[in-house]
Design an enzyme around this catalytic site. Sequence first.
Site, PDB file in Angstrom:
ATOM      1  N   ASN A  23       1.301  -1.568  -3.856  1.00 28.74           N
ATOM      2  CA  ASN A  23       2.302  -2.389  -3.289  1.00 28.74           C
ATOM      3  C   ASN A  23       2.008  -3.862  -2.945  1.00 28.74           C
ATOM      4  O   ASN A  23       1.028  -3.925  -1.925  1.00 28.74           O
ATOM      5  CB  ASN A  23       3.133  -1.626  -2.209  1.00 28.74           C
ATOM      6  CG  ASN A  23       4.054  -2.742  -1.470  1.00 28.74           C
ATOM      7  OD1 ASN A  23       4.429  -3.632  -2.290  1.00 28.74           O
ATOM      8  ND2 ASN A  23       4.592  -2.344  -0.320  1.00 28.74           N
ATOM      9  N   TRP A  24       1.833  -4.747  -3.944  1.00 32.96           N
ATOM     10  CA  TRP A  24       1.202  -6.089  -3.702  1.00 32.96           C
ATOM     11  C   TRP A  24       2.084  -6.763  -2.845  1.00 32.96           C
ATOM     12  O   TRP A  24       1.553  -7.846  -2.404  1.00 32.96           O
ATOM     13  CB  TRP A  24       1.131  -6.682  -5.040  1.00 32.96           C
ATOM     14  CG  TRP A  24       0.058  -6.186  -6.048  1.00 32.96           C
ATOM     15  CD1 TRP A  24      -0.919  -5.289  -5.600  1.00 32.96           C
ATOM     16  CD2 TRP A  24      -0.350  -6.747  -7.216  1.00 32.96           C
ATOM     17  NE1 TRP A  24      -1.798  -5.149  -6.691  1.00 32.96           N
ATOM     18  CE2 TRP A  24      -1.127  -5.936  -7.701  1.00 32.96           C
ATOM     19  CE3 TRP A  24       0.560  -7.353  -8.069  1.00 32.96           C
ATOM     20  CZ2 TRP A  24      -1.846  -5.994  -9.091  1.00 32.96           C
ATOM     21  CZ3 TRP A  24       0.046  -7.624  -9.432  1.00 32.96           C
ATOM     22  CH2 TRP A  24      -1.156  -6.926  -9.793  1.00 32.96           C
ATOM     23  N   LYS A  25       2.896  -6.479  -1.973  1.00 33.31           N
ATOM     24  CA  LYS A  25       3.935  -7.249  -1.128  1.00 33.31           C
ATOM     25  C   LYS A  25       3.855  -8.631  -1.620  1.00 33.31           C
ATOM     26  O   LYS A  25       4.142  -8.869  -2.886  1.00 33.31           O
ATOM     27  CB  LYS A  25       3.156  -7.181   0.158  1.00 33.31           C
ATOM     28  CG  LYS A  25       2.965  -5.745   0.496  1.00 33.31           C
ATOM     29  CD  LYS A  25       2.420  -5.519   1.917  1.00 33.31           C
ATOM     30  CE  LYS A  25       2.404  -3.983   2.127  1.00 33.31           C
ATOM     31  NZ  LYS A  25       1.992  -3.636   3.594  1.00 33.31           N
ATOM     32  N   HIS A  74      11.058   0.065   1.697  1.00 37.67           N
ATOM     33  CA  HIS A  74       9.794  -0.480   2.509  1.00 37.67           C
ATOM     34  C   HIS A  74      10.297  -0.775   3.887  1.00 37.67           C
ATOM     35  O   HIS A  74      11.117  -1.354   4.404  1.00 37.67           O
ATOM     36  CB  HIS A  74       9.128  -1.196   1.813  1.00 37.67           C
ATOM     37  CG  HIS A  74       7.641  -1.346   2.300  1.00 37.67           C
ATOM     38  ND1 HIS A  74       7.025  -2.197   3.350  1.00 37.67           N
ATOM     39  CD2 HIS A  74       6.553  -0.611   2.014  1.00 37.67           C
ATOM     40  CE1 HIS A  74       6.068  -2.009   3.710  1.00 37.67           C
ATOM     41  NE2 HIS A  74       5.574  -1.175   2.486  1.00 37.67           N
ATOM     42  N   GLU A  91       8.652  -2.760   5.812  1.00 37.39           N
ATOM     43  CA  GLU A  91       8.851  -4.241   5.883  1.00 37.39           C
ATOM     44  C   GLU A  91      10.221  -4.855   5.642  1.00 37.39           C
ATOM     45  O   GLU A  91      10.851  -5.652   6.247  1.00 37.39           O
ATOM     46  CB  GLU A  91       7.914  -5.029   5.268  1.00 37.39           C
ATOM     47  CG  GLU A  91       6.300  -4.837   5.902  1.00 37.39           C
ATOM     48  CD  GLU A  91       5.351  -4.872   4.819  1.00 37.39           C
ATOM     49  OE1 GLU A  91       5.512  -5.122   3.647  1.00 37.39           O
ATOM     50  OE2 GLU A  91       4.320  -4.603   5.206  1.00 37.39           O
ATOM     51  N   GLU A 100       5.387   6.597   5.235  1.00 39.56           N
ATOM     52  CA  GLU A 100       4.609   5.700   5.715  1.00 39.56           C
ATOM     53  C   GLU A 100       4.888   5.100   7.048  1.00 39.56           C
ATOM     54  O   GLU A 100       5.616   4.534   7.636  1.00 39.56           O
ATOM     55  CB  GLU A 100       4.877   4.334   4.753  1.00 39.56           C
ATOM     56  CG  GLU A 100       4.575   4.276   3.364  1.00 39.56           C
ATOM     57  CD  GLU A 100       4.272   2.995   2.860  1.00 39.56           C
ATOM     58  OE1 GLU A 100       3.273   2.780   2.407  1.00 39.56           O
ATOM     59  OE2 GLU A 100       5.108   2.143   3.054  1.00 39.56           O
ATOM     60  N   GLY A 157      -0.840  -1.426   7.473  1.00 37.30           N
ATOM     61  CA  GLY A 157      -1.618  -2.728   7.566  1.00 37.30           C
ATOM     62  C   GLY A 157      -2.350  -2.830   8.631  1.00 37.30           C
ATOM     63  O   GLY A 157      -2.745  -4.126   9.335  1.00 37.30           O
ATOM     64  N   SER A 194      -2.722   2.313   5.353  1.00 37.00           N
ATOM     65  CA  SER A 194      -4.038   2.139   5.438  1.00 37.00           C
ATOM     66  C   SER A 194      -4.936   3.062   4.618  1.00 37.00           C
ATOM     67  O   SER A 194      -5.955   3.611   4.996  1.00 37.00           O
ATOM     68  CB  SER A 194      -4.519   2.282   6.965  1.00 37.00           C
ATOM     69  OG  SER A 194      -3.983   1.006   7.744  1.00 37.00           O
ATOM     70  N   GLY A 245      -1.078  -0.658   0.204  1.00 36.29           N
ATOM     71  CA  GLY A 245      -0.876  -1.993   0.316  1.00 36.29           C
ATOM     72  C   GLY A 245      -2.254  -2.866   0.091  1.00 36.29           C
ATOM     73  O   GLY A 245      -2.539  -3.287  -0.960  1.00 36.29           O
ATOM     74  N   GLY A 246      -2.892  -3.287   1.177  1.00 36.61           N
ATOM     75  CA  GLY A 246      -4.053  -3.980   1.381  1.00 36.61           C
ATOM     76  C   GLY A 246      -5.015  -3.830   0.398  1.00 36.61           C
ATOM     77  O   GLY A 246      -5.677  -4.506  -0.371  1.00 36.61           O
TER      78      GLY A 246
END
Length: 255
Positions: free
Chosen positions: A15-17, A101, A103, A173, A179, A219, A240-241
């Site tokens: 997930n590149w956000k 998600h 966010e 999640e 993150g 993470s 993500g990251g």
Amino acid sequence: MSASPPNRRPLIAGNWKMYKTGAEAAAYIEQLKLLLPSNLEADVALAPSFTALESALMAAGDSPILIAAQNVFWEDEGAYTGEVSVPMLNGLGVEWVIIGHSERRQYFGETDETVNRRVIAALAGGLNPIVCIGETLEQREANQTFQVLTAQLKEGLAEVDNRAAQSLTIAYEPIWAIGTGRTATTEIAQEAHRVIRDELERIFNKELANYIRILYGGSVKPENAAALLAQPDIDGALVGGASLKPDVFYGIINF
Ligand code: PGA
């Protein structure tokens, strides 16, 4: 590799956000393609921003890399400034979409009800939704985790019929792990995944509950992917990251 039954081939989704332009997405995918072996043992997906979907699809070409949108609206068209519909994703050739998600829930007013509307529309349009659920730190500390997860599933998947449910993927999640560098222990993650699978059995049936993939997110990195994915109910990862650099992401794909 994974302890999952054969029908649950691991799915590693990045997930590149809100990172990467179209050109950056294409350059990344060209690099990732060089790293992927021909006998890939996992399904691989990437979720770029809407603006990078087209170049990501072109770069992915006929490689096994699946391309997902990060959200979708439930109406086909209309006066909804800034929204993107299922037919628009269909028109591009996008077949996957992340829905709900945390966010989106935290910053953009997403609720289980709006998640449900998106899921229903996505399934009706032939998309494969990755539906995200997860508890906050406060909810975990108040021992409400299982209640929260079952309510999110019940409401988010309301009115989804058994046939359409075959296209679902769930992502667990825990919000406190996203993150933050703070991963759920394998025991905490497996326990939550078991609760989710049991609830899927109540909502659908045992066969579907055993068929639907449940990804862990929060993470995930090359160093912890193998232990998480070895759990019987963890069928992949939403990353993500650690998905932002092809070599690091490949370290997870190749867990
Ligand atoms: P993270 O994000 O891997 O950076 O924790 C996961 C996600 O939000 O899907």
